[in-house]
Design an enzyme around this catalytic site. Structure first.
Site, short mmCIF file in Angstrom:
data_model
loop_
_atom_site.label_atom_id
_atom_site.label_comp_id
_atom_site.label_asym_id
_atom_site.label_seq_id
_atom_site.Cartn_x
_atom_site.Cartn_y
_atom_site.Cartn_z
N ASN A 154 -44.27 11.46 -6.68
CA ASN A 154 -44.04 12.76 -6.05
C ASN A 154 -44.82 12.95 -4.75
OD1 ASN A 154 -45.85 12.68 -8.48
ND2 ASN A 154 -46.61 14.57 -7.58
N GLN A 182 -38.72 13.14 -9.83
CA GLN A 182 -38.43 13.08 -8.38
C GLN A 182 -37.18 12.26 -8.07
OE1 GLN A 182 -39.83 14.60 -5.71
NE2 GLN A 182 -41.38 15.66 -6.91
N SER A 202 -36.24 17.36 -14.33
CA SER A 202 -36.48 18.79 -14.18
C SER A 202 -35.46 19.38 -13.21
CB SER A 202 -37.90 19.02 -13.66
OG SER A 202 -38.15 20.39 -13.48
N ALA A 203 -34.95 20.58 -13.53
CA ALA A 203 -33.88 21.17 -12.72
C ALA A 203 -34.36 21.66 -11.35
CB ALA A 203 -33.23 22.33 -13.48
N HIS A 204 -35.61 22.12 -11.27
CA HIS A 204 -36.01 22.79 -10.01
C HIS A 204 -36.34 21.84 -8.87
CE1 HIS A 204 -40.52 22.48 -9.75
NE2 HIS A 204 -40.43 22.25 -11.04
N THR A 247 -35.07 29.38 -29.03
CA THR A 247 -33.72 29.79 -28.65
C THR A 247 -33.40 29.16 -27.31
OG1 THR A 247 -34.02 31.86 -29.82
CG2 THR A 247 -32.26 31.79 -28.17
N CYS A 335 -49.71 20.71 -7.09
CA CYS A 335 -50.60 21.05 -8.19
C CYS A 335 -52.05 20.80 -7.82
CB CYS A 335 -50.28 20.22 -9.41
SG CYS A 335 -48.54 19.94 -9.61
C1 PLP Z 1 -42.59 18.32 -10.49
C2 PLP Z 1 -42.88 17.09 -11.29
C3 PLP Z 1 -43.14 17.18 -12.67
C4 PLP Z 1 -43.23 18.50 -13.38
O1 PLP Z 1 -41.99 19.12 -13.57
P1 PLP Z 1 -42.00 20.67 -13.96
O2 PLP Z 1 -40.58 20.98 -14.32
O3 PLP Z 1 -42.46 21.40 -12.74
O4 PLP Z 1 -42.93 20.82 -15.09
C5 PLP Z 1 -43.38 16.02 -13.36
N1 PLP Z 1 -43.35 14.83 -12.76
C6 PLP Z 1 -43.09 14.70 -11.44
C7 PLP Z 1 -43.05 13.34 -10.84
C8 PLP Z 1 -42.86 15.83 -10.66
O5 PLP Z 1 -42.62 15.69 -9.36
#
Ligand code: PLP
Length: 396
Positions: A154, A182, A202-204, A247, A335
């Protein structure tokens, strides 16, 4: 600063939602508000949305629908994978192999296991952030149950040799988890061809909603020779094949699936466009800004990631000055950027602490334009010149 102009170049921290995803989520908040476990028709409608979403998410990585566990984040998926496999297989052995550059979502559950008597092998990386395959193989012992190595980093964007790691894991009958947060939806992933047993996403990070993630579990977490290879870390109702009670967030998951569908369609085009932006930024900065260098691998890197070392100044000052020009970037990872410790990733690739403090991460995305890139490249040099003039580090 033009008040209207805002250039977002921090897509590795999180992405803005694609308007098509927002529309999809909105629809499901209105229409699929039932509990997917309920027998009545509005509940069953939500259950159908869930089935369809699982199908779409699975298809992106050549998995089957029932191999996908939806979670509340990438971090949660990492925790379920690592703690769930470690605890379930303690009788087989108590060693886990991971890398020195993992996201905290992997690093910290591993450190927690260490406190509980597990042995954790943190593989070093070379100056580009790549692990050494021979070293990985040498580190595997009879006690090893799991290898957890991230797909792509990341901070510096380096892409690890995932297929080769999968082959080594298979040869030694060890499970292989990869944090693909990533990489998922950005570059091709095939869990079968790469022999991945567990994968987090992860979706975001993919123009989807925050607070939605998934864990791929090969063959629903059953290995022929081992039986069930994972246990849950939370207990409640039987949701998500007993692996993640709560849920289910059906509208968020429908948004995740929409984001995956879009990523699947647009991936080849986006790889091309973003690689061009990435390389334009790298070329321009290295040419026009003295005492600057690239962190991470020149080619084995995510199409959207630039990580620059800028000598004699603090990355934090650059980020703040860029922000005042309406440009969002980052130093270290989101972070860790609030703590004063230098990034463990930059230290692992061999930077000195003062060098690690001088890093600038620029990550482009789906909504980045050529104008955005040009604007950034125009605003950066005067900022660096100004900061270097006032920096006490310049004289070091
Ligand atoms: C952002 C990220 C995560 C964490 O994902 P979240 O949905 O924000 O908890 C884990 N691993 C990597 C490599 C990331 O870039």
């Amino acid at each position: 600063m033009e008040a209207s102009k805002y250039v977002y170049l921090d897509n590795a921290a999180t992405t803005p939602m694609d308007p098509r995803v927002i529309e999809e989520i909105d629809k499901h908040f209105k229409e699929s508000y039932g509990n997917s476990s309920s027998l009545h028709s509005i509940g069953q409608k939500a259950a159908q949305t869930l089935v369809k979403s699982r199908e779409i998410v699975a298809s992106l990585i050549n998995a089957k629908r029932d191999e996908i566990i939806f979670t509340s984040s990438g971090t949660e998926a990492d925790n379920i994978a690592i703690l769930g496999v470690a605890l379930k297989n303690q009788n087989r052995g108590k060693n886990i192999i991971t890398s020195a550059i993992e996201h905290h979502g992997v690093e910290n559950p591993c450190k927690n296991l260490k406190k509980k008597g597990f042995s954790i092998t943190f593989l070093p990386v070379d100056k580009y952030g790549l692990i050494d395959l021979r070293e990985l193989e040498d580190m595997i012992t009879d006690e090893t149950t799991l290898i957890s190595i991230m797909f792509a980093n990341n901070e510096i964007g380096t892409i690890e040799p995932i297929k080769e790691i999968g082959a080594i894991a298979k040869k030694h009958d060890v499970l292989f988890h990869t944090d693909a947060v990533q990489a998922f939806g950005k570059i091709p992933i095939d869990v079968k061809a790469m022999n991945i047993d567990l994968l987090s996403a992860s979706a975001h990070k993919l123009y989807g909603p925050k607070g939605v993630g998934m864990l791929y579990l090969r063959n629903k977490g059953v290995r022929e020779s081992w039986g069930k290879f994972i246990e849950p870390i939370m207990y409640g109702g039987g949701h998500e094949s007993d692996m993640r009670p709560s849920t289910v967030n059906v509208p968020g998951i429908a948004g995740f699936a929409k984001a995956v569908e879009l990523a699947k369609n647009e991936m080849p085009k986006e790889i091309e466009i973003q690689t061009n932006f990435r390389d334009k930024i790298i070329r321009n900065v290295l040419k026009n800004i003295g005492d600057s260098y690239l962190n991470g691998h020149p080619t084995k890197r995510l199409p959207n990631n630039v990580n620059l070392g800028i000598r004699f100044i603090e990355g934090e000052s650059i980020v703040l000055d860029l922000d005042s020009e309406g440009i969002a970037t980052s130093t270290g990872s989101a972070c860790s950027s609030k703590s004063l410790d230098p990034s463990h990733v930059l230290l692992a690739i061999g930077l000195k602490p003062h060098e690690a403090h001088g890093s600038l991460r620029v990550t482009v995305g789906r909504f980045t334009t050529e104008d955005d890139v040009n604007y950034f490249l125009e605003k950066l040099p005067p900022i660096i010149n100004r900061l270097r003039k006032i920096s006490p580090l310049t004289k070091l």
